[in-house]
Scaffold this motif. Structure first.
Motif, PDB file in Angstrom:
ATOM      1  N   TYR A  41       4.976   1.606   0.324  1.00 45.66           N
ATOM      2  CA  TYR A  41       5.543   2.420   1.417  1.00 45.66           C
ATOM      3  C   TYR A  41       6.446   3.533   0.864  1.00 45.66           C
ATOM      4  O   TYR A  41       7.484   3.867   1.432  1.00 45.66           O
ATOM      5  CB  TYR A  41       6.296   1.540   2.423  1.00 45.66           C
ATOM      6  N   LYS A  84       0.842  -1.201   0.000  1.00 40.48           N
ATOM      7  CA  LYS A  84       0.000   0.000   0.000  1.00 40.48           C
ATOM      8  C   LYS A  84       0.876   1.251   0.000  1.00 40.48           C
ATOM      9  O   LYS A  84       2.094   1.165   0.221  1.00 40.48           O
ATOM     10  CB  LYS A  84      -0.919  -0.025   1.223  1.00 40.48           C
ATOM     11  N   TYR A 134       7.849   4.242   9.538  1.00 40.06           N
ATOM     12  CA  TYR A 134       6.733   4.121   8.589  1.00 40.06           C
ATOM     13  C   TYR A 134       6.398   5.468   7.960  1.00 40.06           C
ATOM     14  O   TYR A 134       6.222   5.606   6.759  1.00 40.06           O
ATOM     15  CB  TYR A 134       5.461   3.652   9.302  1.00 40.06           C
ATOM     16  N   SER A 166       4.126  -7.204  10.102  1.00 42.53           N
ATOM     17  CA  SER A 166       5.570  -7.401  10.328  1.00 42.53           C
ATOM     18  C   SER A 166       5.901  -7.806  11.760  1.00 42.53           C
ATOM     19  O   SER A 166       6.497  -8.855  12.008  1.00 42.53           O
ATOM     20  CB  SER A 166       6.344  -6.122   9.989  1.00 42.53           C
TER      21      SER A 166
HETATM   22  C1  PLP Z   1      -0.449  -1.746   6.825  1.00 42.37           C
HETATM   23  C2  PLP Z   1      -1.086  -3.012   7.244  1.00 42.37           C
HETATM   24  C3  PLP Z   1      -0.318  -4.186   7.368  1.00 42.37           C
HETATM   25  C4  PLP Z   1       1.194  -4.183   7.271  1.00 42.37           C
HETATM   26  O1  PLP Z   1       1.705  -3.709   8.479  1.00 42.37           O
HETATM   27  P1  PLP Z   1       3.289  -3.581   8.753  1.00 42.37           P
HETATM   28  O2  PLP Z   1       3.376  -3.190  10.162  1.00 42.37           O
HETATM   29  O3  PLP Z   1       3.766  -2.518   7.810  1.00 42.37           O
HETATM   30  O4  PLP Z   1       3.878  -4.902   8.458  1.00 42.37           O
HETATM   31  C5  PLP Z   1      -0.975  -5.364   7.621  1.00 42.37           C
HETATM   32  N1  PLP Z   1      -2.324  -5.400   7.786  1.00 42.37           N
HETATM   33  C6  PLP Z   1      -3.083  -4.290   7.716  1.00 42.37           C
HETATM   34  C7  PLP Z   1      -4.548  -4.388   7.908  1.00 42.37           C
HETATM   35  C8  PLP Z   1      -2.497  -3.061   7.450  1.00 42.37           C
HETATM   36  O5  PLP Z   1      -3.253  -1.955   7.385  1.00 42.37           O
END
Ligand code: PLP
Length: 373
Positions: free
Chosen positions: A49, A45, A355, A208
């Protein structure tokens, strides 16, 4: 003849290098962490990043990734062109009237409320094949997904899922970067309890940091984003991921300044000794956040040079007193991200998290992709 990428880099005020091989290596590192039975997706998304989903996703697909997550329908539509065969799920769900677009691009909507469940079922009812979707249960973030009450209604009225092929049932953790936080086992228990009452489908909870909470949190599918891009999923501990980005800026000018002079807007920084000041071609319009004024820094040949004065739109001033004049010179190069400063460290100096820092990195950089063609 240098490539257009190289020519742009030679002209640009700053160059952002993105190591696609490191992103692929991080994906494989997580592959090892979850083991064979667990499906490893990738969250790309916000344009991967900020690093460019059109380049990142094919690199991950080549490493073996077959499942991607984006935030919005538009992100899904452009990602579809980059990875024609992969599964793509869209976190924000199903905007009213968009069912046809999802189907044509073979995107999986993440159904976040009963209204979306009903809309997708009605749409599925018009065709012969069942329509794929992901069901999102909110287990304690109070942000997105079916509430507890809605989940209970769905359990009582399972026919609402008729015609829907559940590619996954997912939830999202609020505190996975704090392994000892009681919210983690609480959400885990709520998720398990809901899964037990719903039709069987692959389950997904961990992003993550959640991966590092251990196998209880892995279920069938994990959804890492940040760690793929080198952000530390274990704040406060050694980063198990490889760094992915390097950012180097060009020095535009260097000047000798007398003690007592001030530097930059607001005259906030007064020099208490004769100093050398270097001005680089990066500013807050490039995502080098103004909150890093007087706090952040950079490196020249491995030596730290602090930001002095306020960060402005296009420029940052650095104290290079004592740095070899053959290095700290107009046309010379300064490392902003790389071996001497990680994204997480630069973010901390700007009072934010990796992030945010990564996704705000600007559009004026010359971008060079390494590690894959
Ligand atoms: C952004 C997001 C992730 C990924 O999270 P990270 O901490 O960047 O790995 C996973 N699931 C959902 C629903 C998210 O919004």
């Amino acid at each position: 003849m240098p490539s257009p990428e190289r020519q742009a880099a030679a002209r640009a005020g700053a160059t952002l290098e993105i190591d696609l091989a490191a992103i692929a290596a991080n994906w494989r590192r997580l592959r090892k962490a979850v083991g064979k039975g667990v499906r490893l997706g990738a969250v790309v998304k916000a344009d991967g990043y900020g690093l460019g989903a059109a380049r990142v996703a094919p690199a991950l697909a080549k490493a073996g990734c077959e499942l991607f997550f984006v935030a919005s329908l538009d992100e899904g539509l452009s990602l579809r062109r980059a990875v024609p065969r992969a599964e793509i799920a869209v976190f924000e769900g199903l905007p009213r009237g968009s069912e046809g677009e999802f189907a044509r691009a073979r995107l999986l909507p993440v159904l976040n409320d009963l209204g979306q469940v009903d809309a997708w079922r009605r749409f599925a009812g018009r065709g012969r094949a069942r329509r794929g979707a992901v069901l999102h249960l909110d287990t304690g973030m109070q942000r997105l997904g079916l509430s507890r009450a809605e989940t209970a209604r769905l359990v009582d009225e399972p026919a609402r899922l008729d015609g829907i092929a559940l590619a996954a049932i997912m939830s999202h953790l609020a505190c996975s970067d704090e392994p000892e936080h009681p919210k983690n086992p609480e959400q885990l228990a709520r998720f398990r309890a809901a899964l037990a009452k719903l039709p069987r489908a692959p389950a997904s909870l961990a992003s993550s940091s959640g991966i590092f909470l251990g196998p209880d949190y892995h279920f069938d599918i994990v959804r890492p984003g940040a760690a793929l891009y080198g952000i530390n999923p274990l704040p406060g501990k050694a980063n198990p991921m490889q760094p992915v980005v390097r950012l180097n800026a060009r020095i535009l000018q260097v000047r000798d300044v007398d003690a007592g002079e001030t530097v930059g807007y607001g005259a906030t920084h007064r020099l208490d000794r004769p100093s050398r000041v270097a001005t680089i071609a990066v500013g807050y319009a490039d995502g080098w956040l103004r909150s890093g004024s007087e706090r952040g820094g950079a490196a020249i040949a491995g030596q730290r040079v602090p930001v002095i004065g306020r960060i402005s739109m296009d420029l940052v001033t650095l104290d290079v007193t004592g740095i070899d004049a053959r290095l700290a010179r107009a046309g010379g190069s300064v490392e902003l991200l790389g071996r001497h400063q990680s994204v997480d460290e630069a973010a901390e100096a700007a009072n934010t998290i990796g992030y945010e820092f990564l996704t705000l990195l600007g559009r004026r950089y010359a971008r060079i992709y390494r590690g894959m063609r």
